[in-house]
Structure formats: structure tokens, C-alpha cells
Design a protein around this motif. Structure first.
Motif, short mmCIF file in Angstrom:
data_model
loop_
_atom_site.label_atom_id
_atom_site.label_comp_id
_atom_site.label_asym_id
_atom_site.label_seq_id
_atom_site.Cartn_x
_atom_site.Cartn_y
_atom_site.Cartn_z
N GLY A 15 54.49 79.27 71.15
CA GLY A 15 55.19 79.79 70.14
C GLY A 15 56.36 81.13 70.82
O GLY A 15 56.14 82.35 71.47
N GLY A 16 56.81 80.20 72.10
CA GLY A 16 58.46 80.51 72.57
C GLY A 16 59.40 81.00 71.34
O GLY A 16 58.83 80.23 69.93
N THR A 17 60.78 80.74 71.44
CA THR A 17 62.03 80.85 70.13
C THR A 17 61.71 80.08 69.20
O THR A 17 62.25 79.98 68.08
CB THR A 17 63.21 80.62 71.19
OG1 THR A 17 62.56 81.66 72.18
CG2 THR A 17 64.82 80.06 70.63
N LEU A 20 57.99 79.71 66.82
CA LEU A 20 58.24 80.41 66.42
C LEU A 20 59.33 80.98 65.35
O LEU A 20 58.98 81.40 64.04
CB LEU A 20 57.93 82.39 67.09
CG LEU A 20 58.05 83.50 65.98
CD1 LEU A 20 56.11 83.53 64.90
CD2 LEU A 20 58.10 84.01 66.75
N ASP A 42 49.36 79.05 69.99
CA ASP A 42 49.34 79.23 71.22
C ASP A 42 48.75 80.72 71.75
O ASP A 42 47.62 80.87 71.41
CB ASP A 42 50.84 80.18 71.44
CG ASP A 42 51.77 81.00 72.44
OD1 ASP A 42 52.76 80.35 72.64
OD2 ASP A 42 51.15 81.48 73.26
N HIS A 47 55.06 87.16 71.29
CA HIS A 47 55.88 86.77 71.21
C HIS A 47 57.04 87.33 71.98
O HIS A 47 56.88 88.62 71.35
CB HIS A 47 56.02 85.48 70.64
CG HIS A 47 57.62 85.49 70.46
ND1 HIS A 47 58.15 83.97 70.61
CD2 HIS A 47 58.92 86.06 70.10
CE1 HIS A 47 59.97 84.16 70.81
NE2 HIS A 47 60.08 84.98 70.45
N LYS A 67 57.82 93.27 71.65
CA LYS A 67 56.88 92.24 71.57
C LYS A 67 56.89 91.88 69.76
O LYS A 67 57.03 92.77 69.09
CB LYS A 67 55.33 92.28 71.89
CG LYS A 67 55.81 92.32 73.59
CD LYS A 67 53.85 92.89 74.33
CE LYS A 67 53.38 91.99 75.61
NZ LYS A 67 52.85 92.41 76.30
N LEU A 70 51.79 87.62 66.85
CA LEU A 70 51.99 86.50 66.19
C LEU A 70 51.25 86.27 65.36
O LEU A 70 51.23 85.95 63.78
CB LEU A 70 51.41 85.28 67.83
CG LEU A 70 52.41 84.41 68.42
CD1 LEU A 70 51.98 83.53 68.92
CD2 LEU A 70 53.13 84.62 68.07
N SER A 144 57.33 83.76 81.80
CA SER A 144 56.32 84.14 80.78
C SER A 144 56.40 85.51 81.01
O SER A 144 56.50 86.54 81.99
CB SER A 144 55.00 83.70 80.72
OG SER A 144 53.73 84.57 82.10
#
Length: 432
Positions: A15-17, A20, A42, A47, A67, A70, A144
Motif C-alpha cells: 500500500g505504498g505510492t 495505493l 498491506d 499509508h 496518514k 487504507l 517506514s
């Protein structure tokens, strides 16, 4: 893609750049209409835009304002979310295997498997310790939100100790790429602000050293960007040791090829990149030495058309290039956008066009001390140096444009305005 009696199951792991953004776009086009079942996996419930992690580590930005939930994003944009951590896949039966997610005492979510028709790997990357002894034990990483917040908590206690005992606080940062350089500048900004909350000499206590094995800092950037940033760090009183190879990390500092021990209270490792090691154990998928999945121009694994990989966890060398694409947010966003546009057609039997990378340029932000960059090859002003307010605005707009892609223009404008209002009513740094 063969015709199926059920809606295609698209599983996106990470669920990073890139992950997502892809889930959001596919959810809007396919998920809402019931033309596909999209699931984002994730281990985190939220995220955060990775390029801002250095500000979270320094404590100069409120992590909670940035943030993205998600669960909320999934509900709003037509895809599903499942907490999980990838531990393997079975390509023959097309199953993604997820490890148990433990809490402090037991397995909060047990191991399980998800079926897929299309699997997209978007796990990102982290710093590469290159097997240097002691790094995993004694160095902080800023890969992270959890790592950034852990560093910030330790930093605050070190600053309290320095103030109470009238001692300096020494920090060593290994790696003078964008992360290391931006973190160094942000730490200086932090202590300038913190001085207003009790100890006027707090900024003077900071002794920071950057270690870089390359001949100059920001080696991936144009030389003028490197030189301009070097001058800023020099002016801030930081030591910059280029051409220096770190041999080992210890509880009290670093050993280099030149010196037995460079003392430091805190160490940060921000050198190199590598993808999660699990990718090199995925049922024979081809990977390189940094665990990145080897993909073709359609962003598919070179060994399996039903497995795609995006962003930092993949490696792609375009036909007209001698080197793979850089591991950057710019590449991740463009690849996610490309796949979101063409995957629906692929599900109906059409080919995915070859990915074409548009080099929009590079920017590095030194916080309140300035920003520098250059215009990319995709512009008629290619190679033009950027500095001052233009570069700072450009750096900010990169993030705002990503927010717009996730939330739309209206919500992004409200978020930006809310941050501005909060800056008037809250301290500029994290105090607790």
C-alpha cells in the motif's frame, strides 16, 4: 487474458505510492461497477507518502495530518483492503500466501491465502546495508513511518539528555543521497525551533556528520544541485565525508576505511536500496541481486504474464537505456498510472503498450534552507537548474499532485488549507 465466468480478482500487495494509487484508480473504474474485485494487501492500516519520512523522523511535520486510512480509502474508491504480509505465492494455482500478523502476545490475524487472476507486487524498497557488520543492530532506518517515529522518539530523549547534562548530541548519517541530505537539514531546522522551548543553545549542541562513499553528495543528481546542497550543509556546520566507505557500525559510532572509530550517539543508515527479500523467494520469479522483480516493458514479470511489479520493488531497463529506471516516487507514480490505464483492456484481451518513462526532473528539499533541482528530459527546458522559491514550490507540488490523484482536487485543497490553519495553532515540532 482468457474469458472467465467470474469477475477478475486483482490482488495488489503493498500500500505504498504505486500500490495505493493503482488500487484507487482500478477501484474507481472497475471495482465500483463490479467488473473486477480489487484487493489491496498491506501490513499497515495507513499509508504515508514516503518522501516525507525524513520530516516525520525529525519531528517537524505532524504525521497524523498526512496518514491515509487504507480502510477509508478502500470504502470510498471501490476496492477492498486486507491486512497482511506477503510470505509466498503459488503461481500454478494462483494463490497469494500471507503470513500471520502478530500483536505483542499472539497472532492477531492468522496465516491465510488469497486467490488471484492478476497479482501486482508493489512492496517498495528499503535501505541496503550491503552486509556491513553491526548496521542492523546499531543503526536506525527511515524506510517506514514506524521506523521514522522510532528514530524521533530516540532523538527526543537524546536531546533531553544533552540539555540536562550540558552535552553535545552527535549523529552520524550514512548515505548522502536525498534521504540523508534532507534528514540532515531537517534536524537542523528542528533544533532551531526547539531552542524556543527552553534551551537557546540546543542547536549548537548538534554535531552531525554525513558519510558518503561516492566522490560527492547527491551523486544521482546533477553536479550543480550537489554543489549547492553541499554549500548549505557546510553553512549549517555539518561535516561531510565523501569518498568514505563505512566498514562497521558499533554502539558508539562507525568504523571507516580511514578511521578506526567515529563516535556518535545515534546512527542512521540511508545508503543504497533493496527490495524486500521475500520477493526473491516467490515461486521462481526472476529477481536481481537487490531482490527486485525483473519486468518487461508491459510491467509484467518476464516469467509470468499474470504477475506485475511496480515501483522500487521492480527493475526495468528500457530499450533505449543502458541502466534500469531509478527507484523513485516519480517512476512509481508513472508506472501505476500506466497500468491503471491499460490493465482493464488487458483483462479483455488487449495488449498492454510498452511503458514509457517521462523524466520530469529531480528535486531535493533542504527545508527552510532552500531547495534545488533540475528540469528533466521530458521538458523543452531540459537540464535547467532550479533553486529558491521555484524549487521549493515544485517540491511541494509533487506531493500535492499525488494527493490530488488519491483524493481529488476538492479534498486535496481542504487538506492543504487545514494544514495551514493547524500550523498557526500547533507547535512547529513534535514535543511529545
Amino acid at each position: 487474458m482468457s474469458t472467465r465466468t467470474h469477475s477478475p480478482r486483482i490482488v495488489i500487495v503493498g500500500g505504498g505510492t504505486a500500490g495505493l494509487l493503482l488500487a484507487t484508480r482500478l477501484g474507481q473504474e472497475l471495482g465500483r461497477a463490479g467488473n473486477a474485485r480489487i484487493t489491496l494487501v498491506d501490513r499497515s492500516l495507513t499509508h504515508l507518502w514516503k518522501p516525507m519520512l525524513h520530516t516525520i523522523a525529525a519531528g517537524t511535520r505532524d504525521v497524523h495530518q498526512h496518514k491515509v486510512s487504507l480502510l477509508a480509502q478502500a470504502r470510498t474508491h471501490g476496492f477492498g483492503y486486507e491486512p497482511g504480509e506477503l510470505c509466498g505465492i503459488d503461481r500454478e494455482t494462483r494463490q497469494v500466501h500471507l503470513a500471520a500478523l502478530p500483536d505483542a502476545a499472539s497472532a492477531l490475524v492468522g496465516p491465510r491465502s488469497l486467490p488471484y487472476d492478476v497479482l501486482v507486487l508493489a512492496l517498495g524498497s528499503g535501505a541496503n546495508d550491503f552486509g556491513v557488520p553491526g548496521v542492523q543492530t546499531h543503526c536506525h532506518f527511515i524506510d517506514s513511518p514506524a521506523q521514522a517515529e522510532s528514530f524521533n522518539e530516540r532523538l527526543r530523549w537524546q536531546l533531553f539528555r544533552g540539555a540536562l547534562q550540558d552535552e553535545s548530541v552527535s549523529i552520524g548519517i550514512v548515505g548522502a543521497g536525498a534521504t540523508g541530505v534532507e534528514l540532515a537539514a531537517e534536524l537542523s531546522h528542528l533544533l532551531e525551533l526547539a531552542a524556543h522551548f527552553g534551551d537557546p543553545s540546543l542547536r549548537e549542541r548538534l554535531q552531525l556528520t554525513l558519510y558518503e562513499s561516492a566522490p560527492r553528495i547527491l551523486a544521482a543528481f546533477p553536479e550543480r544541485v550537489s554543489e549547492s546542497s553541499h554549500r548549505v550543509l557546510d553553512r549549517l556546520g555539518f561535516q561531510i565525508r565523501t569518498g568514505t566507505r563505512v566498514l562497521a557500525a558499533h554502539a558508539d559510532g562507525l568504523s571507516t576505511a580511514q578511521t578506526r572509530l567515529h563516535s556518535a550517539d545515534m546512527l542512521v543508515w540511508a545508503a543504497g536500496i533493496k527490495a524486500p527479500e521475500v520477493l526473491s523467494r516467490l515461486d521462481g520469479l526472476p529477481t536481481n541481486a537487490c531482490h527486485q522483480v525483473v519486468v518487461n516493458a508491459a510491467l509484467q514479470s518476464t516469467d509470468d504474464d499474470h504477475v506485475f511489479a511496480l515501483g522500487d520493488c521492480s527493475t526495468l531497463t528500457l530499450p533505449d537505456q543502458s541502466r534500469p529506471l531509478p527507484a523513485s516516487a516519480q517512476v512509481a507514480v508513472q508506472q501505476a498510472t500506466h497500468l491503471a490505464k491499460h490493465l482493464p483492456g488487458w483483462l479483455q484481451g488487449r495488449a498492454i503498450p510498452a511503458f514509457r518513462y517521462r523524466d520530469l526532473g529531480s528535486l531535493v528539499s533542504l527545508g527552510r534552507y532552500g531547495a534545488y533541482g533540475s528540469v528533466g528530459k521530458a521538458s523543452p527546458f531540459a537540464g535547467q537548474f532550479l533553486g529558491g522559491h521555484v524549487a521549493r514550490l515544485g517540491h511541494e507540488l509533487v506531493y500535492r499532485n499525488y494527493q490530488r490523484a488519491l483524493h481529488g482536487l476538492g479534498k486535496t485543497s481542504l487538506l492543504w488549507a487545514t494544514e495551514g490553519l493547524n500550523s498557526w495553532t500547533h507547535p512547529g515540532i513534535r514535543l511529545s
